[in-house]
Design a protein around this motif. Sequence first.
Motif, short mmCIF file in Angstrom:
data_model
loop_
_atom_site.label_atom_id
_atom_site.label_comp_id
_atom_site.label_asym_id
_atom_site.label_seq_id
_atom_site.Cartn_x
_atom_site.Cartn_y
_atom_site.Cartn_z
N ASP A 1 0.83 -1.21 0.00
CA ASP A 1 0.00 0.00 0.00
C ASP A 1 0.87 1.26 0.00
O ASP A 1 0.57 2.23 -0.71
N TYR A 2 1.93 1.24 0.78
CA TYR A 2 2.87 2.36 0.78
C TYR A 2 3.56 2.43 -0.57
O TYR A 2 3.77 3.52 -1.13
N GLY A 3 3.92 1.28 -1.13
CA GLY A 3 4.53 1.24 -2.45
C GLY A 3 3.62 1.83 -3.52
O GLY A 3 4.07 2.54 -4.42
N GLU A 4 2.32 1.54 -3.42
CA GLU A 4 1.36 2.12 -4.38
C GLU A 4 1.36 3.64 -4.25
O GLU A 4 1.34 4.37 -5.25
N TYR A 5 1.38 4.13 -3.03
CA TYR A 5 1.42 5.58 -2.78
C TYR A 5 2.66 6.20 -3.43
O TYR A 5 2.59 7.28 -4.03
N LEU A 6 3.79 5.52 -3.32
CA LEU A 6 5.05 6.04 -3.87
C LEU A 6 5.18 5.84 -5.38
O LEU A 6 5.99 6.50 -6.02
N SER A 7 4.41 4.94 -5.95
CA SER A 7 4.62 4.50 -7.34
C SER A 7 4.29 5.52 -8.41
O SER A 7 4.72 5.38 -9.54
N SER A 8 3.54 6.56 -8.07
CA SER A 8 3.13 7.51 -9.11
C SER A 8 4.33 8.15 -9.81
O SER A 8 4.30 8.35 -11.02
N GLU A 9 5.37 8.45 -9.07
CA GLU A 9 6.56 9.03 -9.70
C GLU A 9 7.20 8.02 -10.66
O GLU A 9 7.63 8.38 -11.75
N LEU B 1 15.30 7.70 -1.98
CA LEU B 1 14.57 6.56 -1.44
C LEU B 1 15.36 5.87 -0.34
O LEU B 1 16.54 5.57 -0.50
N GLY B 2 14.68 5.62 0.77
CA GLY B 2 15.27 4.83 1.84
C GLY B 2 15.00 3.35 1.60
O GLY B 2 14.26 2.97 0.67
N ASP B 3 15.58 2.51 2.43
CA ASP B 3 15.40 1.06 2.29
C ASP B 3 13.93 0.65 2.38
O ASP B 3 13.47 -0.20 1.61
N GLU B 4 13.20 1.23 3.33
CA GLU B 4 11.77 0.90 3.50
C GLU B 4 10.98 1.26 2.25
O GLU B 4 10.06 0.55 1.84
N GLU B 5 11.32 2.38 1.64
CA GLU B 5 10.61 2.82 0.44
C GLU B 5 10.92 1.92 -0.75
O GLU B 5 10.03 1.57 -1.51
N ILE B 6 12.18 1.51 -0.89
CA ILE B 6 12.53 0.58 -1.96
C ILE B 6 11.80 -0.75 -1.77
O ILE B 6 11.25 -1.31 -2.72
N LEU C 1 8.11 -0.26 -2.68
CA LEU C 1 7.92 -0.21 -4.13
C LEU C 1 8.06 -1.59 -4.75
O LEU C 1 7.26 -1.98 -5.62
N ALA C 2 9.05 -2.35 -4.31
CA ALA C 2 9.23 -3.71 -4.82
C ALA C 2 8.02 -4.57 -4.51
O ALA C 2 7.54 -5.33 -5.36
N ALA C 3 7.49 -4.45 -3.30
CA ALA C 3 6.30 -5.23 -2.91
C ALA C 3 5.10 -4.84 -3.77
O ALA C 3 4.34 -5.70 -4.22
N TYR C 4 4.93 -3.56 -4.02
CA TYR C 4 3.81 -3.10 -4.84
C TYR C 4 3.93 -3.61 -6.27
O TYR C 4 2.98 -4.18 -6.82
#
Length: 114
Positions: A39-47, A96-101, A104-107
């Motif tokens: 869900d966080y990955g989806e939020y970040l994925s727009s870029e 991007l931090g580790d959590e964000e990467i 994104l990978a999970a998304y």
Amino acid sequence: MIVSMNFKRSLSSIMAMGVLAAPISAEENAIFAIEGDPDYGEYLSSECLTCHTGETDNYAIPPIKDLPTEAFILALVDYRSKLRENPAMQMIASRLGDEEIAALAAYFTAQQTE
């Protein structure tokens, strides 16, 4: 295994060797251990999806939707570490931090077509 700063990986070489055959750094292993939040990955994925639409035939900007999780993480870490050359991707990955990467990978893994 720590990746030498002189070692440059490309997606094609990673895929040709098998995703996990390329040397994996401690940094990458740490990201692989994180359970990313899709869900966080989806939020970040727009870029990401602004450019990586996958709707082009020439792949000047490659699609990322069907990348294996490991290849996705390796690519972002390599851009962040400046092991892969692309000024735009280096700038984006550097933020991007580790959590964000991991998110994104999970998304993008969850979006893969069968």
